[in-house]
Design an enzyme around this catalytic site. Structure first.
Site, mmCIF file in Angstrom:
data_model
loop_
_atom_site.group_PDB
_atom_site.id
_atom_site.type_symbol
_atom_site.label_atom_id
_atom_site.label_comp_id
_atom_site.label_asym_id
_atom_site.label_seq_id
_atom_site.Cartn_x
_atom_site.Cartn_y
_atom_site.Cartn_z
ATOM 1 C CB THR A 37 42.620 45.823 37.904
ATOM 2 O OG1 THR A 37 41.469 44.991 38.218
ATOM 3 C CG2 THR A 37 42.437 47.045 37.398
ATOM 4 C CG ASP A 60 42.895 53.728 33.470
ATOM 5 O OD1 ASP A 60 41.965 54.174 33.916
ATOM 6 O OD2 ASP A 60 44.072 53.919 34.269
ATOM 7 C CB THR A 126 27.390 49.415 45.932
ATOM 8 O OG1 THR A 126 27.411 48.785 47.095
ATOM 9 C CG2 THR A 126 28.298 50.929 46.190
ATOM 10 C CG ASP A 127 23.895 47.396 49.462
ATOM 11 O OD1 ASP A 127 25.142 47.316 49.400
ATOM 12 O OD2 ASP A 127 23.514 46.464 50.074
ATOM 13 C CD GLU A 128 29.800 47.841 50.725
ATOM 14 O OE1 GLU A 128 30.715 48.641 51.071
ATOM 15 O OE2 GLU A 128 29.915 46.628 50.583
ATOM 16 C CE1 TYR A 151 33.312 49.577 45.430
ATOM 17 C CE2 TYR A 151 32.190 49.098 47.660
ATOM 18 C CZ TYR A 151 32.042 49.238 45.990
ATOM 19 O OH TYR A 151 31.206 48.731 45.375
ATOM 20 C CE LYS A 155 30.511 51.623 42.744
ATOM 21 N NZ LYS A 155 30.789 51.772 41.188
ATOM 22 N N PRO A 206 38.469 32.717 57.829
ATOM 23 C CG PRO A 206 39.543 34.399 56.322
ATOM 24 C CD PRO A 206 39.060 33.109 56.323
ATOM 25 C CE1 TYR A 208 38.320 39.567 57.529
ATOM 26 C CE2 TYR A 208 36.820 41.378 56.550
ATOM 27 C CZ TYR A 208 37.952 40.401 56.462
ATOM 28 O OH TYR A 208 38.956 40.411 55.486
ATOM 29 N NE ARG A 215 28.462 43.451 54.337
ATOM 30 C CZ ARG A 215 28.402 44.081 55.295
ATOM 31 N NH1 ARG A 215 27.368 44.180 56.032
ATOM 32 N NH2 ARG A 215 29.462 44.802 55.568
ATOM 33 C CG ASN A 250 29.209 38.126 57.202
ATOM 34 O OD1 ASN A 250 28.348 38.452 56.061
ATOM 35 N ND2 ASN A 250 29.916 39.167 57.559
HETATM 36 P P1 NAD Z 1 35.430 43.400 40.021
HETATM 37 O O1 NAD Z 1 36.287 44.174 40.938
HETATM 38 O O2 NAD Z 1 35.132 42.093 39.992
HETATM 39 O O3 NAD Z 1 35.775 43.929 38.317
HETATM 40 C C1 NAD Z 1 36.101 45.217 38.416
HETATM 41 C C2 NAD Z 1 36.472 45.180 36.754
HETATM 42 O O4 NAD Z 1 36.714 46.616 36.317
HETATM 43 C C3 NAD Z 1 37.700 44.336 36.567
HETATM 44 O O5 NAD Z 1 37.734 43.666 35.198
HETATM 45 C C4 NAD Z 1 38.793 45.408 36.437
HETATM 46 O O6 NAD Z 1 39.974 45.008 35.569
HETATM 47 C C5 NAD Z 1 37.958 46.692 35.843
HETATM 48 N N1 NAD Z 1 38.604 47.857 36.258
HETATM 49 C C6 NAD Z 1 39.159 48.483 37.277
HETATM 50 N N2 NAD Z 1 39.544 49.710 37.109
HETATM 51 C C7 NAD Z 1 39.535 49.820 35.873
HETATM 52 C C8 NAD Z 1 39.873 51.085 35.135
HETATM 53 N N3 NAD Z 1 40.590 52.081 35.648
HETATM 54 N N4 NAD Z 1 39.648 51.232 33.813
HETATM 55 C C9 NAD Z 1 39.057 50.163 33.217
HETATM 56 N N5 NAD Z 1 38.560 48.945 33.881
HETATM 57 C C10 NAD Z 1 38.647 48.846 35.326
HETATM 58 O O7 NAD Z 1 34.092 44.231 40.408
HETATM 59 P P2 NAD Z 1 32.479 43.308 40.516
HETATM 60 O O8 NAD Z 1 32.144 42.866 41.928
HETATM 61 O O9 NAD Z 1 32.123 42.941 39.200
HETATM 62 O O10 NAD Z 1 31.792 44.951 40.697
HETATM 63 C C11 NAD Z 1 31.403 45.612 39.172
HETATM 64 C C12 NAD Z 1 30.541 46.875 39.722
HETATM 65 O O11 NAD Z 1 29.184 46.675 40.483
HETATM 66 C C13 NAD Z 1 31.545 47.800 40.583
HETATM 67 O O12 NAD Z 1 31.203 49.208 40.221
HETATM 68 C C14 NAD Z 1 30.664 47.984 42.062
HETATM 69 O O13 NAD Z 1 31.040 48.815 42.910
HETATM 70 C C15 NAD Z 1 29.188 47.443 41.662
HETATM 71 N N6 NAD Z 1 28.728 46.510 42.748
HETATM 72 C C16 NAD Z 1 29.271 45.452 42.876
HETATM 73 C C17 NAD Z 1 28.689 44.463 43.851
HETATM 74 C C18 NAD Z 1 29.053 43.375 44.380
HETATM 75 O O14 NAD Z 1 28.663 42.413 45.336
HETATM 76 N N7 NAD Z 1 30.259 42.829 43.713
HETATM 77 C C19 NAD Z 1 27.260 44.861 44.377
HETATM 78 C C20 NAD Z 1 26.948 46.321 44.072
HETATM 79 C C21 NAD Z 1 27.386 46.962 43.111
HETATM 80 O O1 DAU Z 2 26.763 45.446 49.405
HETATM 81 C C1 DAU Z 2 27.271 45.660 47.883
HETATM 82 C C2 DAU Z 2 28.820 45.615 48.093
HETATM 83 O O2 DAU Z 2 29.244 44.215 48.463
HETATM 84 C C3 DAU Z 2 29.726 45.841 46.866
HETATM 85 O O3 DAU Z 2 29.535 47.202 46.677
HETATM 86 C C4 DAU Z 2 31.148 45.514 46.739
HETATM 87 O O4 DAU Z 2 31.924 45.610 45.793
HETATM 88 C C5 DAU Z 2 31.446 43.929 47.434
HETATM 89 O O5 DAU Z 2 32.779 43.856 47.696
HETATM 90 C C6 DAU Z 2 30.592 43.730 48.951
HETATM 91 O O6 DAU Z 2 30.923 44.237 49.821
HETATM 92 P P1 DAU Z 2 31.168 43.756 51.307
HETATM 93 O O7 DAU Z 2 32.298 44.334 51.871
HETATM 94 O O8 DAU Z 2 30.099 43.540 51.790
HETATM 95 O O9 DAU Z 2 31.691 42.255 50.826
HETATM 96 P P2 DAU Z 2 32.819 41.528 51.207
HETATM 97 O O10 DAU Z 2 32.571 39.983 50.373
HETATM 98 O O11 DAU Z 2 34.064 41.990 51.353
HETATM 99 O O12 DAU Z 2 32.508 40.936 52.844
HETATM 100 C C7 DAU Z 2 31.158 40.283 53.094
HETATM 101 C C8 DAU Z 2 31.000 40.384 54.655
HETATM 102 O O13 DAU Z 2 31.819 39.140 54.849
HETATM 103 C C9 DAU Z 2 31.387 41.524 55.229
HETATM 104 O O14 DAU Z 2 30.595 41.550 56.417
HETATM 105 C C10 DAU Z 2 32.754 41.359 55.586
HETATM 106 C C11 DAU Z 2 32.720 39.550 56.005
HETATM 107 N N1 DAU Z 2 34.189 39.057 55.661
HETATM 108 C C12 DAU Z 2 34.600 39.061 54.377
HETATM 109 C C13 DAU Z 2 35.862 38.617 54.213
HETATM 110 C C14 DAU Z 2 36.426 38.951 52.959
HETATM 111 C C15 DAU Z 2 34.376 38.269 56.612
HETATM 112 O O15 DAU Z 2 34.204 37.907 57.714
HETATM 113 N N2 DAU Z 2 35.847 37.461 56.358
HETATM 114 C C16 DAU Z 2 36.522 37.813 55.121
HETATM 115 O O16 DAU Z 2 37.511 36.953 54.949
#
Ligand code: NAD
Ligand code: DAU
Length: 337
Positions: A37, A60, A126-128, A151, A155, A206, A208, A215, A250
């Site tokens: 994606t 997929d 995720t902790d969310e 989201y 999850k 930006p 929010y 976090r 943040n």
């Molecule tokens: P990301 O968005 O960077 O990567 C997601 C990957 O999944 C991409 O490579 C995308 O191409 C692939 N994908 C999406 N839809 C698909 C499908 N239908 N089939 C096959 N592949 C598909 O996400 P990330 O930040 O690396 O997160 C990975 C996992 O960890 C997720 O499950 C997310 O919920 C979880 N997670 C993320 C965080 C965080 O802070 N980023 C924290 C806790 C848990």
């Molecule tokens: O807690 C784990 C989660 O953390 C994962 O499950 C998600 O995949 C991952 O995206 C992340 O979610 P958050 O919503 O916490 O992450 P994000 O980076 O989008 O935002 C972090 C914080 O920053 C949140 O309080 C929103 C704020 N923010 C984010 C963006 C993109 C801003 O203030 N400005 C911005 O432009």
């Protein structure tokens, strides 16, 4: 050989997982199934792409025929499901794809894993899923699930479905719930890379709401070490919280980034809040620490600098991303804020 299906391995955490794990383990054979994606990028996997114990399949996780084919062809015995739509803001713009991939996709993987009698299925959650905290307290594994965004609700559904497959069918499932990750190869829609890149380009940052949402940050390699440990030693049917005890508002991270890059705080721009914005996340990871002996190895102070330096040194990587489809998303996400 441990034959492992890693889904979503071209994304941020999955690609770090594959690169890091294959550097250390030649007894793992990893098949990476990724749909590529907007968030998937094969460039992330350069360190692994020529390894004899690595294969990439573009596809997929919702495609049951393909998933069955992969399990059969590669005699898959372990699954780590990273694949997901992962960005909260995008789930507010449109939720359908979140349910398709995160819920239906996980169901396809679970059904196939059951058919092929895998030895372990690790659902990366995720902790969310726990919702939002007030100014005190921590999420433990027994905190009731109370997801607030499309989201996190998708999850939570996937995570509960995975546990139900253990309860009902005895499928050897483990679930991990990690806090916010940062590190190399993170897509620039997320807070830390977005703020680093905008600072480097001298663009507004930006923030929010009031910038005081909290976090709990963990370096991606610490998360991935925990995943490897849970894959090996986690008890089936159990949930493990993963976090490194780094709570931060943040605005504090944003100022740290500006300060390190030596840009003015005048770039900070307070914008309209995210709808339903969770106020605070904080993880209690004492279970994985006491039962599996996991510890985070990286301090926030060191790993955030390592991360900022990575973005400074890998301008080509993110410039290719921000000049493509992502530019359209960025302009629409931030235009009326
Ligand atoms: P990301 O968005 O960077 O990567 C997601 C990957 O999944 C991409 O490579 C995308 O191409 C692939 N994908 C999406 N839809 C698909 C499908 N239908 N089939 C096959 N592949 C598909 O996400 P990330 O930040 O690396 O997160 C990975 C996992 O960890 C997720 O499950 C997310 O919920 C979880 N997670 C993320 C965080 C965080 O802070 N980023 C924290 C806790 C848990
Ligand atoms: O807690 C784990 C989660 O953390 C994962 O499950 C998600 O995949 C991952 O995206 C992340 O979610 P958050 O919503 O916490 O992450 P994000 O980076 O989008 O935002 C972090 C914080 O920053 C949140 O309080 C929103 C704020 N923010 C984010 C963006 C993109 C801003 O203030 N400005 C911005 O432009």
């Amino acid at each position: 050989m441990k034959n492992i299906l890693v889904t979503g391995g071209a994304g941020f955490i999955g690609s770090n997982f594959i690169n890091h794990t294959l550097k250390e383990r030649d007894d793992y054979f990893i098949v990476n199934l990724d749909k590529l994606t907007y968030a998937g990028n094969l460039e992330n996997l350069k360190p692994s792409q020529d390894k004899r114990n690595y294969r990439f399949v573009k596809g997929d996780i919702v495609n049951s025929e393909l998933v069955n084919f992969i399990f059969e062809k590669y005699r898959i015995k372990y699954v780590i499901n990273f694949a997901a739509e992962s960005h909260v803001d995008r789930s507010i713009l449109g939720s359908e794809i979140f349910y398709r991939t995160n819920v239906i996709g996980t169901n396809v993987l679970l059904e196939t894993a059951r058919k092929f009698e895998v030895e372990k299925f690790l659902q990366v959650s995720t902790d969310e899923v726990y919702g939002s905290l007030g100014s005190s307290g921590f999420f433990t594994e027994s905190t009731p699930l109370s997801p607030n965004s499309p989201y996190s609700s998708s999850k939570a559904a996937a995570d509960m479905m995975a546990l139900s497959f253990h309860h009902t069918f005895g499928l050897p499932v483990v679930v991990t719930r990690c806090s916010n990750n940062y590190g190399s190869y993170q897509f620039p829609e997320k807070l830390i890379p977005l703020m680093i890149i905008n600072s480097l380009k001298g663009k507004p940052l930006p923030v929010y709401g009031d910038g005081l949402n909290v976090r709990d940050w963990i370096y991606v390699i610490d998360h991935n070490n925990a995943i490897n440990l849970v894959l090996e030693k986690g008890v089936c049917g159990e949930v493990y919280n993963i976090g490194a005890g780094n709570e931060m508002p943040n605005i504090q991270i944003i100022k740290l980034i500006l300060n390190y890059i030596k840009k003015s705080e005048d770039l900070i721009q307070y914008v309209k809040d995210r709808p339903g914005h969770d106020r605070r996340y904080a993880i209690d990871s004492s279970k994985i620490q006491s039962q599996l002996n996991w510890r985070p190895e990286f301090s926030f102070e060191d790993a955030i600098i390592k991360t900022i330096d990575w973005y400074i040194e890998n301008k080509n990587w993110w410039e290719r991303i921000i000049s493509g489809e992502y530019e359209k998303y960025y302009n629409s996400q931030y235009k009326n804020r």
